[in-house]
Design an enzyme around this catalytic site. Structure first.
Site, PDB file in Angstrom:
ATOM      1  N   ARG A  20      54.598  37.293  38.212  1.00  0.00           N
ATOM      2  CA  ARG A  20      53.210  36.880  37.965  1.00  0.00           C
ATOM      3  C   ARG A  20      52.606  37.640  36.789  1.00  0.00           C
ATOM      4  NH1 ARG A  20      50.418  38.132  43.274  1.00  0.00           N
ATOM      5  NH2 ARG A  20      51.984  39.768  43.168  1.00  0.00           N
ATOM      6  N   ASN A  38      51.778  33.930  44.360  1.00  0.00           N
ATOM      7  CA  ASN A  38      52.930  33.803  45.238  1.00  0.00           C
ATOM      8  C   ASN A  38      52.613  32.818  46.356  1.00  0.00           C
ATOM      9  OD1 ASN A  38      54.374  35.712  43.812  1.00  0.00           O
ATOM     10  ND2 ASN A  38      53.925  37.380  45.217  1.00  0.00           N
TER      11      ASN A  38
END
Length: 93
Positions: A20, A38
């Site tokens: 990320r 996520n």
């Protein structure tokens, strides 16, 4: 240039490897707005909005495997119309 938004779902070893944060860095470099988060199934969801060429470049980066520590098996994408305009690229929890 035209503004587009794409939702992408990145599958593979993409959680717990800085995926990320690397995606955020790449998106900021490309001036793409949106988020990465996520999902419970182990994948990462990425919303990318911006100039078509920049969004395409980010999706290509995702498909190429993202950061070195990740193992991307597949990336699914579809056009998206967000309910609100994004002001930056964030990490969502």
């Amino acid at each position: 240039m035209s503004q587009v938004c794409v939702m992408a779902w990145v599958h593979g070893r993409v959680q717990g490897v800085g995926f990320r944060y690397s995606t955020q860095h790449e998106a900021q470099r490309l001036n793409v707005k949106g988020y990465a988060r996520n999902l419970d199934d182990g994948s990462v969801e990425v919303l990318a909005c911006g100039e078509a060429d920049s969004v395409d470049a980010l999706v290509s980066w995702l498909k190429a495997g993202g950061p070195r520590s990740a193992q991307v098996d597949k990336v699914l994408t579809e056009p998206h119309q967000p309910s609100k305009e994004m002001s930056n690229f964030s990490i969502r929890y």
